[in-house]
Design a protein around this motif. Sequence first.
Motif, PDB file in Angstrom:
ATOM      1  N   ASP A 121       0.830  -1.205   0.000  1.00 42.13           N
ATOM      2  CA  ASP A 121       0.000   0.000   0.000  1.00 42.13           C
ATOM      3  C   ASP A 121       0.865   1.256   0.000  1.00 42.13           C
ATOM      4  N   ALA A 122       1.901   1.248   0.841  1.00 46.20           N
ATOM      5  CA  ALA A 122       2.785   2.413   0.900  1.00 46.20           C
ATOM      6  C   ALA A 122       3.490   2.632  -0.431  1.00 46.20           C
ATOM      7  N   TYR A 123       3.876   1.536  -1.086  1.00 48.74           N
ATOM      8  CA  TYR A 123       4.532   1.644  -2.399  1.00 48.74           C
ATOM      9  C   TYR A 123       3.585   2.250  -3.432  1.00 48.74           C
ATOM     10  N   ALA A 124       2.320   1.780  -3.447  1.00 44.41           N
ATOM     11  CA  ALA A 124       1.354   2.307  -4.410  1.00 44.41           C
ATOM     12  C   ALA A 124       1.130   3.795  -4.213  1.00 44.41           C
ATOM     13  N   LYS A 125       1.070   4.237  -2.943  1.00 42.58           N
ATOM     14  CA  LYS A 125       0.837   5.656  -2.662  1.00 42.58           C
ATOM     15  C   LYS A 125       2.044   6.512  -3.065  1.00 42.58           C
ATOM     16  N   LEU A 126       3.234   6.012  -2.793  1.00 48.34           N
ATOM     17  CA  LEU A 126       4.436   6.755  -3.192  1.00 48.34           C
ATOM     18  C   LEU A 126       4.541   6.865  -4.706  1.00 48.34           C
ATOM     19  N   ILE A 127       4.265   5.772  -5.398  1.00 46.02           N
ATOM     20  CA  ILE A 127       4.340   5.794  -6.855  1.00 46.02           C
ATOM     21  C   ILE A 127       3.297   6.744  -7.433  1.00 46.02           C
ATOM     22  N   SER A 128       2.085   6.695  -6.890  1.00 43.17           N
ATOM     23  CA  SER A 128       1.039   7.583  -7.403  1.00 43.17           C
ATOM     24  C   SER A 128       1.422   9.038  -7.216  1.00 43.17           C
ATOM     25  N   ALA A 129       2.007   9.354  -6.062  1.00 43.03           N
ATOM     26  CA  ALA A 129       2.391  10.737  -5.818  1.00 43.03           C
ATOM     27  C   ALA A 129       3.520  11.178  -6.735  1.00 43.03           C
ATOM     28  N   SER A 130       4.501  10.293  -6.959  1.00 49.56           N
ATOM     29  CA  SER A 130       5.651  10.670  -7.783  1.00 49.56           C
ATOM     30  C   SER A 130       5.285  10.808  -9.251  1.00 49.56           C
ATOM     31  N   GLN A 131       4.308  10.013  -9.725  1.00 50.34           N
ATOM     32  CA  GLN A 131       3.948  10.056 -11.140  1.00 50.34           C
ATOM     33  C   GLN A 131       3.124  11.270 -11.508  1.00 50.34           C
ATOM     34  N   VAL A 132       2.370  11.796 -10.571  1.00 49.93           N
ATOM     35  CA  VAL A 132       1.520  12.948 -10.891  1.00 49.93           C
ATOM     36  C   VAL A 132       2.124  14.270 -10.456  1.00 49.93           C
ATOM     37  N   GLN A 133       3.271  14.259  -9.763  1.00 50.17           N
ATOM     38  CA  GLN A 133       3.902  15.485  -9.293  1.00 50.17           C
ATOM     39  C   GLN A 133       4.342  16.354 -10.466  1.00 50.17           C
ATOM     40  N   ASP A 134       4.123  17.645 -10.357  1.00 50.23           N
ATOM     41  CA  ASP A 134       4.552  18.588 -11.395  1.00 50.23           C
ATOM     42  C   ASP A 134       6.063  18.523 -11.551  1.00 50.23           C
ATOM     43  N   SER A 135       6.519  18.471 -12.805  1.00 52.62           N
ATOM     44  CA  SER A 135       7.955  18.348 -13.068  1.00 52.62           C
ATOM     45  C   SER A 135       8.745  19.554 -12.566  1.00 52.62           C
ATOM     46  N   ARG A 136       8.064  20.673 -12.314  1.00 50.64           N
ATOM     47  CA  ARG A 136       8.775  21.868 -11.835  1.00 50.64           C
ATOM     48  C   ARG A 136       9.077  21.784 -10.352  1.00 50.64           C
ATOM     49  N   SER A 137       8.397  20.896  -9.651  1.00 49.51           N
ATOM     50  CA  SER A 137       8.608  20.776  -8.211  1.00 49.51           C
ATOM     51  C   SER A 137       9.805  19.886  -7.939  1.00 49.51           C
ATOM     52  N   PRO A 138      10.775  20.322  -7.103  1.00 49.47           N
ATOM     53  CA  PRO A 138      11.992  19.546  -6.895  1.00 49.47           C
ATOM     54  C   PRO A 138      11.771  18.255  -6.113  1.00 49.47           C
ATOM     55  N   GLU A 139      10.758  18.206  -5.238  1.00 47.21           N
ATOM     56  CA  GLU A 139      10.529  17.019  -4.432  1.00 47.21           C
ATOM     57  C   GLU A 139       9.103  16.526  -4.630  1.00 47.21           C
ATOM     58  N   PRO A 140       8.902  15.236  -4.786  1.00 46.71           N
ATOM     59  CA  PRO A 140       7.539  14.730  -4.952  1.00 46.71           C
ATOM     60  C   PRO A 140       6.721  14.874  -3.680  1.00 46.71           C
ATOM     61  N   GLU A 141       5.449  15.206  -3.864  1.00 46.84           N
ATOM     62  CA  GLU A 141       4.544  15.303  -2.733  1.00 46.84           C
ATOM     63  C   GLU A 141       4.073  13.907  -2.363  1.00 46.84           C
ATOM     64  N   ILE A 142       4.210  13.548  -1.089  1.00 47.09           N
ATOM     65  CA  ILE A 142       3.838  12.213  -0.639  1.00 47.09           C
ATOM     66  C   ILE A 142       2.369  12.218  -0.220  1.00 47.09           C
ATOM     67  N   LEU A 143       1.628  11.276  -0.744  1.00 51.29           N
ATOM     68  CA  LEU A 143       0.208  11.176  -0.450  1.00 51.29           C
ATOM     69  C   LEU A 143       0.021  10.634   0.960  1.00 51.29           C
ATOM     70  N   GLN A 144      -0.535  11.419   1.845  1.00 50.73           N
ATOM     71  CA  GLN A 144      -0.705  11.032   3.236  1.00 50.73           C
ATOM     72  C   GLN A 144      -2.045  10.338   3.440  1.00 50.73           C
TER      73      GLN A 144
END
Length: 408
Positions: free
Chosen positions: A40-63
């Motif tokens: 579950d944690a892996y799916a949430k991290l992947i979802s957050a990293s794939q939709v993060q704006d490319s201009r943002s330096p760090e991916p937003e983690i889905l809490q």
Amino acid sequence: MPRSKRPPSYRRHKASGQAIVTIAGKDHYLGPYGSATSRDAYAKLISASQVQDSRSPEPEILQPERATHSTTLVELLAAFLAYSRSYYVDRAGRPNIEFLNYRTLLKRLRQFGEDLTVSEFGPRRLREFRQTLIDAKLARTTINHTINRVRAIFKWGVGHELVPPTTWEALRAVEPLRFGKTEALEAPPVKPVSDEFVSAVLPYCSRQVRAMIELQQLTGMRSGEVVIMRTRDIDRSENVWTYTPTHHKTEYRGHERLVFLGPKAQAILRPWLRANRDEFLFSPAEAEEERRRQQHALREVPLSCGNRPGTNRRKKPLKKAGDRYNTSSYGRAIAYALKSCNRDRKKRGEEPIHWHPHQLRHAAATRLRREHGLEVARVVLGHKHAAITEVYAEVDRSKAVAAMERMG
């Protein structure tokens, strides 16, 4: 189109036994390797990293605490895509047809609701999305199946705390499209192909494709069953051989599938039986090599002029013939043969013909029902219930006509 970037892999950290994923150069430990929590944690991290704006330096983690209220539709789709890559696969780990169906749906949903949250995707939005499918000229039954898959995605999201349960319950209230009550197209029923049309195309096929067509005609096999035939899977100990596919359409229901091979089918198969029992009988790579040899034999330009054999081939082609056909490549091979056949028919002033491999199964079902009855047709086709066989087998009306002639 550029290829989509594969998500970072779910791995095991040997020293700690933890599951780990590396995103943007940073390691994230997910919990015990193989556990549901780590998945579950892996799916949430992947979802957050794939939709993060490319201009943002760090991916937003889905809490988790915000997941059921403000999860975006794109986040849900990205998480489900990561899950489906490992779930909708065959025994060899290759994506199956259901994964391809979902992948197409995910693209449509993302284009439709890129700015929506999952809570905003209610019944009204689902109907609007369904209207886009109607406008795209999809068949009514295809649209209903697609909407059911949308509900399945949201149900999965409820189970992973990405979607509020009330949202999924609301989507279930959307009624399916009914026959005659909608502007959606009705798909014409699949009809059996005549032997005449099949015989007209056979000369334009490779030896491999010709053999598969003839086997489908005789046995009523599905396309997915004939393309994976191996010597190992054929029992030749009895007068009638039996073929057990390694996987088939209804295996997830626990159904057994046996294909019976009589003398005519055996005569077709004998030249293709392999010394290596694990090799597939029908290889597109071999068909391509035979095609090249035939072209070379018909060559009229001297070898001292023009291209020499092999000099104009790409070292790394985008597509390379594999060791077996799949249902798509088998269908394309028949479509190519039909195109060449119709070109010659047009020159002779004849009408073009069109058919696809699944119609061969319908033709076999109709012949079996007419000559041996519904129950024999059911067993040969591998159906659990005769009602399914009736869908495939055309009704023989000649007996009814003869009866009414006698009765007046």
